[in-house]
Design a protein around this motif. Structure first.
Motif, PDB file in Angstrom:
ATOM      1  N   ILE A   1       8.446  46.224  -4.174  1.00  0.00           N
ATOM      2  CA  ILE A   1       7.743  47.147  -3.223  1.00  0.00           C
ATOM      3  C   ILE A   1       6.394  46.838  -2.974  1.00  0.00           C
ATOM      4  O   ILE A   1       6.012  46.915  -1.671  1.00  0.00           O
ATOM      5  CB  ILE A   1       7.981  48.610  -3.836  1.00  0.00           C
ATOM      6  N   GLU A   2       5.765  46.043  -3.996  1.00  0.00           N
ATOM      7  CA  GLU A   2       4.510  45.893  -3.827  1.00  0.00           C
ATOM      8  C   GLU A   2       4.481  44.634  -2.832  1.00  0.00           C
ATOM      9  O   GLU A   2       3.330  44.433  -2.003  1.00  0.00           O
ATOM     10  CB  GLU A   2       3.766  45.302  -5.221  1.00  0.00           C
ATOM     11  N   ASP A   3       5.224  43.745  -2.827  1.00  0.00           N
ATOM     12  CA  ASP A   3       5.278  42.768  -1.842  1.00  0.00           C
ATOM     13  C   ASP A   3       5.599  42.979  -0.481  1.00  0.00           C
ATOM     14  O   ASP A   3       5.013  42.779   0.805  1.00  0.00           O
ATOM     15  CB  ASP A   3       6.263  41.580  -2.069  1.00  0.00           C
ATOM     16  N   LEU A   4       6.617  44.131  -0.222  1.00  0.00           N
ATOM     17  CA  LEU A   4       6.833  44.665   0.966  1.00  0.00           C
ATOM     18  C   LEU A   4       5.670  45.413   1.587  1.00  0.00           C
ATOM     19  O   LEU A   4       5.121  45.147   2.655  1.00  0.00           O
ATOM     20  CB  LEU A   4       8.041  45.670   0.841  1.00  0.00           C
ATOM     21  N   GLU A   5       4.880  46.098   0.646  1.00  0.00           N
ATOM     22  CA  GLU A   5       3.781  46.895   0.986  1.00  0.00           C
ATOM     23  C   GLU A   5       2.684  45.890   1.661  1.00  0.00           C
ATOM     24  O   GLU A   5       1.928  46.257   2.545  1.00  0.00           O
ATOM     25  CB  GLU A   5       3.502  47.679   0.062  1.00  0.00           C
ATOM     26  N   THR A   6       2.457  44.658   1.020  1.00  0.00           N
ATOM     27  CA  THR A   6       1.449  43.967   1.290  1.00  0.00           C
ATOM     28  C   THR A   6       1.908  43.474   2.558  1.00  0.00           C
ATOM     29  O   THR A   6       0.880  43.173   3.359  1.00  0.00           O
ATOM     30  CB  THR A   6       1.317  42.791   0.176  1.00  0.00           C
TER      31      THR A   6
ATOM     32  N   ILE B   1       9.681  37.689   4.616  1.00  0.00           N
ATOM     33  CA  ILE B   1       9.941  38.203   2.972  1.00  0.00           C
ATOM     34  C   ILE B   1      11.346  37.918   2.801  1.00  0.00           C
ATOM     35  O   ILE B   1      12.347  38.168   3.570  1.00  0.00           O
ATOM     36  CB  ILE B   1       9.585  39.728   2.759  1.00  0.00           C
ATOM     37  N   SER B   2      11.544  37.361   1.763  1.00  0.00           N
ATOM     38  CA  SER B   2      12.618  37.072   1.345  1.00  0.00           C
ATOM     39  C   SER B   2      13.436  37.885   0.329  1.00  0.00           C
ATOM     40  O   SER B   2      12.672  38.902  -0.519  1.00  0.00           O
ATOM     41  CB  SER B   2      13.016  35.721   0.606  1.00  0.00           C
ATOM     42  N   LYS B   3      14.651  38.475   0.367  1.00  0.00           N
ATOM     43  CA  LYS B   3      15.450  39.230  -0.336  1.00  0.00           C
ATOM     44  C   LYS B   3      15.637  38.616  -1.951  1.00  0.00           C
ATOM     45  O   LYS B   3      16.050  37.578  -1.874  1.00  0.00           O
ATOM     46  CB  LYS B   3      16.687  39.796   0.178  1.00  0.00           C
TER      47      LYS B   3
ATOM     48  N   ALA C   1      10.866  38.900   9.514  1.00  0.00           N
ATOM     49  CA  ALA C   1      12.155  38.577   8.985  1.00  0.00           C
ATOM     50  C   ALA C   1      12.388  39.142   7.414  1.00  0.00           C
ATOM     51  O   ALA C   1      11.313  38.843   6.804  1.00  0.00           O
ATOM     52  CB  ALA C   1      12.193  37.014   9.118  1.00  0.00           C
ATOM     53  N   VAL C   2      13.203  39.604   7.261  1.00  0.00           N
ATOM     54  CA  VAL C   2      13.785  40.190   5.949  1.00  0.00           C
ATOM     55  C   VAL C   2      15.180  39.610   5.640  1.00  0.00           C
ATOM     56  O   VAL C   2      16.144  39.726   6.268  1.00  0.00           O
ATOM     57  CB  VAL C   2      13.827  41.924   5.823  1.00  0.00           C
TER      58      VAL C   2
ATOM     59  N   LEU D   1      -1.997  52.327  -2.013  1.00  0.00           N
ATOM     60  CA  LEU D   1      -0.767  51.352  -2.275  1.00  0.00           C
ATOM     61  C   LEU D   1       0.042  52.096  -3.497  1.00  0.00           C
ATOM     62  O   LEU D   1      -0.606  52.977  -4.278  1.00  0.00           O
ATOM     63  CB  LEU D   1      -1.434  50.225  -3.373  1.00  0.00           C
ATOM     64  N   THR D   2       1.268  51.943  -3.623  1.00  0.00           N
ATOM     65  CA  THR D   2       2.172  52.634  -4.526  1.00  0.00           C
ATOM     66  C   THR D   2       1.789  52.514  -5.849  1.00  0.00           C
ATOM     67  O   THR D   2       1.402  53.302  -6.864  1.00  0.00           O
ATOM     68  CB  THR D   2       3.478  52.235  -4.432  1.00  0.00           C
TER      69      THR D   2
END
Length: 151
Positions: free
Chosen positions: A125-130, A119-121, A97-98, A144-145
């Protein structure tokens, strides 16, 4: 009802080693940001603005992961995840869920509806990648970026 607007990332279309992510978001700016994030992570992706075609697209392309907004016109993300989890071809695909719904109660309700993660908006990018790495369970093969920036 409006037509689905789907596209697949051009540069990553033929890179079969990277996971395929289906991103469903009705706001163009958010969808564009998500596509930039996925592209920067090395994912192949399909972006879709119309939730009514999500189950059909998921059945056809068999993505490794689905990132799904909750507040969508027509079918909500919660409605869509119910349909995905009932289909034999899509029931095992992890769905994240985004959403802008960020209270603890929202998170609990969303996870209880059948989402694998949340994941909340706005997100980093690090949180999205995780979250992507966690839900792909080792199928994600890029650095990782922030590791790339440290080299």
């Amino acid at each position: 009802m409006y037509l689905a607007h789907s596209f697949m990332s051009d540069e990553n279309k033929h890179n079969i080693q990277q996971p395929l992510v289906l991103a469903v978001e009705d706001h163009d700016d958010s969808l564009l940001l998500m596509s930039y994030a996925l592209d920067s992570l090395g994912c192949r992706f399909i972006c879709q603005a119309d939730s009514s075609a999500t189950v059909l697209v998921a059945k056809e392309y068999q993505p490794d992961l689905i990132m799904l907004d909750i507040l969508l016109p027509g079918l909500s993300g919660i409605d869509v995840v119910h349909h995905l989890k009932q289909e034999p071809l899509t029931c095992e695909i992890p769905v994240i869920a985004v959403t802008a719904l960020a209270t603890r109660q929202d998170r609990e309700r969303i996870l209880m509806a059948g989402f694998n993660d949340y994941i909340s908006k706005p997100y980093m990018i690090e949180d999205l990648e995780t979250i992507i790495r966690h839900n792909l369970q080792g199928r994600f093969r890029t650095q990782l970026t922030y590791e790339l920036c440290q080299d």
